[in-house]
Every structure is written in structure tokens, then in C-alpha cells.
Design an enzyme around this catalytic site. Structure first.
Site, short mmCIF file in Angstrom:
data_model
loop_
_atom_site.label_atom_id
_atom_site.label_comp_id
_atom_site.label_asym_id
_atom_site.label_seq_id
_atom_site.Cartn_x
_atom_site.Cartn_y
_atom_site.Cartn_z
N THR A 11 0.94 -1.19 -0.04
CA THR A 11 -0.02 -0.03 -0.05
C THR A 11 0.82 1.23 0.04
O THR A 11 2.04 1.11 0.32
CB THR A 11 -0.81 -0.08 1.27
OG1 THR A 11 -1.95 1.18 1.13
CG2 THR A 11 -0.04 0.32 2.44
N ASN A 15 -2.08 6.31 6.18
CA ASN A 15 -2.88 6.16 7.49
C ASN A 15 -2.88 4.78 7.76
O ASN A 15 -2.77 4.46 8.83
CB ASN A 15 -4.53 6.38 7.32
CG ASN A 15 -4.78 7.76 6.65
OD1 ASN A 15 -4.47 8.69 7.77
ND2 ASN A 15 -5.62 8.10 5.76
N ASP A 74 -7.52 -5.59 1.89
CA ASP A 74 -8.28 -4.76 0.99
C ASP A 74 -9.59 -4.82 2.09
O ASP A 74 -9.97 -5.84 2.65
CB ASP A 74 -8.56 -5.91 -0.29
CG ASP A 74 -9.53 -4.90 -1.38
OD1 ASP A 74 -8.90 -3.97 -1.59
OD2 ASP A 74 -10.53 -5.22 -1.73
N THR A 75 -10.30 -3.83 1.96
CA THR A 75 -11.53 -3.53 2.65
C THR A 75 -12.78 -3.09 2.13
O THR A 75 -12.67 -2.55 0.97
CB THR A 75 -11.07 -2.46 3.86
OG1 THR A 75 -10.06 -3.09 4.50
CG2 THR A 75 -12.22 -2.18 4.46
N HIS A 182 -12.31 -3.21 11.96
CA HIS A 182 -12.11 -4.47 10.91
C HIS A 182 -10.52 -4.63 10.71
O HIS A 182 -9.95 -5.63 10.85
CB HIS A 182 -12.70 -4.03 9.86
CG HIS A 182 -12.61 -2.69 9.28
ND1 HIS A 182 -13.23 -1.75 10.09
CD2 HIS A 182 -12.22 -2.02 8.19
CE1 HIS A 182 -12.92 -0.43 9.48
NE2 HIS A 182 -12.32 -0.76 8.11
N ARG A 183 -9.88 -3.44 10.14
CA ARG A 183 -8.47 -3.34 9.99
C ARG A 183 -7.59 -3.72 11.23
O ARG A 183 -6.84 -4.48 11.11
CB ARG A 183 -8.27 -2.36 9.29
CG ARG A 183 -6.84 -2.46 8.37
CD ARG A 183 -6.37 -1.18 7.50
NE ARG A 183 -7.13 -0.20 7.83
CZ ARG A 183 -8.17 0.58 7.20
NH1 ARG A 183 -8.99 -0.09 6.38
NH2 ARG A 183 -8.90 1.47 7.86
#
Ligand code: IMP
Length: 200
Positions: A11, A15, A74-75, A182-183
Site C-alpha cells: 500500500t 493512514n 483489502d477492505t 475491521h483493519r
């Protein structure tokens, strides 16, 4: 002194790198670097039709082209009443320019007459290490509120209120968000795995 091994995070979103760095303990034996820091400058197209496919394809691109161990994530936001939209298309829901304002506007419009506003964020991480692939998942359930609140975070944060809270992700500071997000949950599983993985 402990020797740190570099681990590429596929990535260039600072952030996300800050988020994972905030979760690592001081004795973690990896240093997370972005793909740009590893000299990989091209954009990796997210052509998958599922969140899992996109996570895998980003990690596999780097391992297959450059031979590096790496991980990618991936989200997507999955909203029940509209058949799981925006899902894998969360970033470009309202168009290719990844405009969060427009994405939120479209989401609120699609939910205008729906009683059920339940939703979840799902993160999938694909880790390629020593010729093996491991998958980690994290999710957080919540509700899409009717109008935006808060100015922190990014993406759909101003309209996502996690279950058990009366504030949105955009009203939480980064540390509080990543404890339950989630992450954050997926990153914690990855960190735990790497902590115990035999690197010899
Ligand atoms: P990505 O593939 O992880 O970059 O996520 C795709 C899209 O999902 C982003 O462009 C955001 O719109 C949304 N998204 C991902 N994570 C979050 C989050 O933590 N909060 C709000 N929106 C998010």
C-alpha cells in the site's frame, strides 16, 4: 541489538501504515515498509470481483514480479439492505475518483427508504511469506446513520457507527478506532502470526 526484517505492506496509504505501526509492540521483529519505500512505484490495479481476490492479487503481484515476501489488505463496507453494496467497489462506488463525499451521498440515497441500516466493514489480509500464503480477516458490525457526524478518519467513517457505541468512527481517535476496527482486528491477527512464525 535485535535485527529487524523488512516486511512490505502493499500500500502507499500512510493512514494504514500508521495504524499497523500503532498496534505493534516494541519487540516486534519486523519493520513495515510501504511498496514505494521498497522501490515499487507502479499502481497495482484492483481488478478482482471480491475483497479476497483483490487482497491476494496485490500481494501476489509483488511476490511474483519482485520475489519479495509481503502482505496486502483489502477492505469493503457491506450493507445488508442493499445486497452487500458497496462491497468490493467501496472506493469507487460513486465513480472512479474515490470521492468519499460522493460515495457517502450515494450510500445514504440508496438507504433512504430502508428500515434495516445494518452494515459491516470487512478487511482481508493476504500474507506471502516463504512461498506460502496466509489469509487473515477482521470485521466490525455497525449501523449506517442518516447523516454524517465527525471529521476524523476517512472513507465512510462519518456515517458508520459501530455496535455498542453512540459515536461514529469519524468521532473516534485513531487508537480507539483501531482497537475495534475491521483493519485493527485483521492487523492484530497478522502481528500475532508473525510474532510466532518460524523465520529460520
Ligand atoms: P481499501 O481497499 O482498503 O483502500 O478500501 C476501499 C474503500 O473502503 C476505501 O476507499 C474507503 O472508502 C472504504 N474504507 C476502507 N477502510 C475504511 C475505514 O476504516 N473507514 C471508512 N471507510 C473505509
Amino acid at each position: 541489538m535485535v535485527m529487524l526484517r523488512n516486511m512490505i505492506f502493499a500500500t502507499d496509504n500512510s493512514n494504514k501504515v500508521n495504524e499497523i505501526n500503532g498496534l505493534m509492540s516494541e519487540n516486534f521483529s519486523f519493520r513495515i515498509i510501504t511498496k514505494t519505500e521498497a522501490g515499487i512505484l507502479e499502481q497495482i490495479e484492483e481488478t478482482g470481483t471480491t475483497i479476497l481476490e483483490n487482497a491476494k492479487l496485490k500481494a501476489n503481484y509483488i511476490t511474483e514480479k519482485y520475489g519479495f515476501d509481503c502482505f496486502s489488505e483489502d477492505t469493503g463496507l457491506i450493507v445488508d439492505a442493499i445486497g452487500g453494496e458497496p462491497g468490493v467497489y467501496s472506493a469507487r462506488y460513486a465513480g472512479r475518483d474515490n470521492d468519499s463525499e460522493k460515495n457517502i451521498e450515494l450510500l445514504l440515497k440508496r438507504l433512504e427508504n430502508k428500515a434495516d441500516r445494518s452494515a459491516k466493514f470487512l478487511t482481508i489480509i493476504a500474507l506471502n511469506i516463504k512461498k506460502n500464503q496466509f489469509i487473515f480477516e477482521g470485521e466490525v458490525k455497525g449501523t449506517i446513520i442518516k447523516s454524517k457526524r465527525g471529521d476524523k478518519g476517512f472513507g465512510y467513517d462519518p456515517v458508520f457507527q459501530p455496535d455498542g457505541f453512540d459515536i461514529t468512527f469519524a468521532e473516534m481517535d485513531t487508537d480507539s478506532k483501531s482497537k475495534i476496527s475491521h483493519r485493527g482486528r485483521a492487523f492484530n491477527k497478522l502481528i500475532e502470526f508473525l510474532n510466532t512464525y518460524n523465520l529460520d
